[in-house]
Design an enzyme around this catalytic site. Structure first.
Site, PDB file in Angstrom:
ATOM      1  N   THR A   1       0.857  -1.158  -0.023  1.00  0.00           N
ATOM      2  CA  THR A   1      -0.117   0.158   0.130  1.00  0.00           C
ATOM      3  C   THR A   1       0.909   1.281  -0.110  1.00  0.00           C
ATOM      4  O   THR A   1       2.024   1.134   0.544  1.00  0.00           O
ATOM      5  CB  THR A   1      -1.000   0.084   1.371  1.00  0.00           C
ATOM      6  N   ASP A   2       0.439   2.322  -0.530  1.00  0.00           N
ATOM      7  CA  ASP A   2       0.886   3.742  -0.267  1.00  0.00           C
ATOM      8  C   ASP A   2       1.014   4.076   0.988  1.00  0.00           C
ATOM      9  O   ASP A   2       1.805   5.134   1.235  1.00  0.00           O
ATOM     10  CB  ASP A   2       0.374   4.721  -1.326  1.00  0.00           C
ATOM     11  N   GLU A   3       0.470   3.556   1.813  1.00  0.00           N
ATOM     12  CA  GLU A   3       0.312   4.128   3.401  1.00  0.00           C
ATOM     13  C   GLU A   3       1.795   3.890   3.962  1.00  0.00           C
ATOM     14  O   GLU A   3       2.110   4.387   4.957  1.00  0.00           O
ATOM     15  CB  GLU A   3      -0.650   3.414   4.335  1.00  0.00           C
TER      16      GLU A   3
ATOM     17  N   TYR B   1      -1.820  -0.393  11.307  1.00  0.00           N
ATOM     18  CA  TYR B   1      -1.624  -1.133   9.971  1.00  0.00           C
ATOM     19  C   TYR B   1      -0.458  -0.832   8.864  1.00  0.00           C
ATOM     20  O   TYR B   1      -0.065  -1.663   8.406  1.00  0.00           O
ATOM     21  CB  TYR B   1      -3.134  -0.795   9.424  1.00  0.00           C
TER      22      TYR B   1
ATOM     23  N   LYS C   1       2.241  -3.467   7.189  1.00  0.00           N
ATOM     24  CA  LYS C   1       2.486  -3.584   5.708  1.00  0.00           C
ATOM     25  C   LYS C   1       3.779  -3.283   5.384  1.00  0.00           C
ATOM     26  O   LYS C   1       4.410  -4.045   4.695  1.00  0.00           O
ATOM     27  CB  LYS C   1       1.581  -2.692   5.057  1.00  0.00           C
TER      28      LYS C   1
END
Ligand code: NAD
Ligand code: TYD
Length: 339
Positions: free
Chosen positions: A125-127, A153, A157
């Site tokens: 994810t870009d997060e 989260y 990741k």
């Protein structure tokens, strides 16, 4: 070609399975999913009886079970979607995020090393890049942007991504990673912004906007993400990370107002609520690398994608109403209990 797709009963994984069965009719797709609250077997009902599809209820952390599945299926490729995916839940209870997102990834890669595969693909994810300030619209996440996480989260990741790259460097595992922006589309679990707002609008319930609603996300129609992963697993360079996003930045509040307008509901349903802890301000992907190397571009404009999505939620009320009422667990017992 046999592909194990983990987390295939969830939002993006199920869309990816549908895409692959359409695009590669000669492939065998094996879906491995624990069916947590976010996994829904009814999503896969239309393909359950296909001869080149198999569903296996399994936890990616279950080493014995995963090894047994690899012995049975001899997969060529593994695409790992399985994860705890909701930031708000990670803030309430981080532990299962570390368990599934990090240790589950390790179990899958150990199986890949033991039995041999041509590609392990990690759906990230870009997060993992943290956030960007609202007053610097010139800044974007590239693959070189340092990892800088905000929530349990995103930290889980990012940890998994580091482990994937370590397995490549240390053991020579043929890996790729994609880091995608926020997806939307059919089968999106109604705890996430867009489906939650559609469902609440349709039920004339308050629309809870965090803080002032000024946070920006870069939205991508789920089918475009699935096409990107298809390209990466076939043509992407081993050991590489590919950012996936469509330069489609929107403020949360603008999305919520648009949904109200499309459904003919009053904006008075909007309720500003206490902000999320550590709330990321802006995500924005620079997709130059995947465009230049693999020719990928998003095909669905937000204006069309949101129309299609709203129509899907109107046409498939049973799907999300059953989830909201919790009855989908009974559906699972009925459909899968004796398999
Ligand atoms: P989702 O929550 O809708 O689905 C997750 C699926 O994984 C569910 O079917 C669940 O049952 C399964 N699962 C959870 N724990 C498991 C375990 N221990 N073993 C086996 N299966 C398990 O998530 P999603 O939105 O489809 O996201 C899929 C992946 O894409 C995740 O890895 C997420 O981090 C990533 N991602 C999501 C977005 C997004 O906007 N939704 C954007 C970028 C990346
Ligand atoms: P979400 O769909 O949870 O995705 P992510 O946090 O991974 O980006 O949330 C998208 C944005 O919408 C995020 O800025 C938080 C906000 N949001 C709300 O304002 N209200 C809500 O009820 C939810 C679920 C999210």
């Amino acid at each position: 070609m046999t592909i194990i797709v983990t987390g295939g009963a969830g939002f993006i994984g199920s869309n990816f399975i549908f895409h692959m069965l359409d695009a590669h009719t000669d492939y065998r797709i094996v879906c491995l999913d624990k069916l947590t609250y976010a996994g829904n077997l009814s999503t896969l009902a239309s393909i359950m009886d296909k001869p080149n599809f198999r569903f296996v209820k399994l936890d990616i952390c279950d080493r014995e079970g995963v090894y047994k599945l690899f012995e049975e299926e001899h997969p060529d490729i593994v695409v790992n979607f399985a994860a705890e995916s909701h930031v708000d839940r990670s803030i309430e209870n981080p532990e299962v995020f570390l368990q599934t997102n990090i240790l589950g990834t390790q179990v899958l890669m150990d199986a890949c090393r033991k039995y041999g595969i041509t590609r392990y693909h990690q759906v990230s994810t870009d997060e993992v890049y943290g956030d960007l300030p609202l007053d610097r619209p010139d800044l974007f996440f590239t693959e070189e942007t340092p990892i800088h996480t905000s929530s349990p989260y995103s930290a889980s990741k990012a940890s998994a991504d580091l482990l994937v790259l370590a397995y490549h460097r240390t053991y020579g595992l043929p890996v790729t990673i994609s880091r995608c922006s926020n997806n939307y589309g059919p089968y999106h679990f109604p705890e996430k912004l867009i489906p939650l707002m559609i469902a609440n609008c349709l039920n004339d319930k308050p629309l809870p906007v965090y803080g002032k609603g000024e946070n920006v996300r870069d939205w991508l129609y789920v089918e475009d993400h699935c096409r990107a992963i298809d390209l990466i697993i076939h043509n992407g360079r081993v050991g590489e990370v590919y950012n996936v996003g469509g330069h489609n930045e929107m403020k949360n509040i603008d999305i919520v107002k648009l949904i109200c307008q499309k459904l003919g509901k009053p904006e008075s349903l909007i309720t500003y609520v206490t902000d999320r802890k550590g709330h990321d301000m802006r995500y924005a992907i620079d997709p130059t690398k995947i465009h230049n190397e693999l020719g990928w571009l998003p095909e669905t404009k937000f204006a069309d994608g949101i129309e299609k999505t709203i129509k899907w939620y109107l046409d498939n009320r049973d799907w999300w109403e059953t989830i909201i009422s919790g009855e989908y667990r009974e559906y699972y017992e009925k459909m899968y209990g004796n398999r």
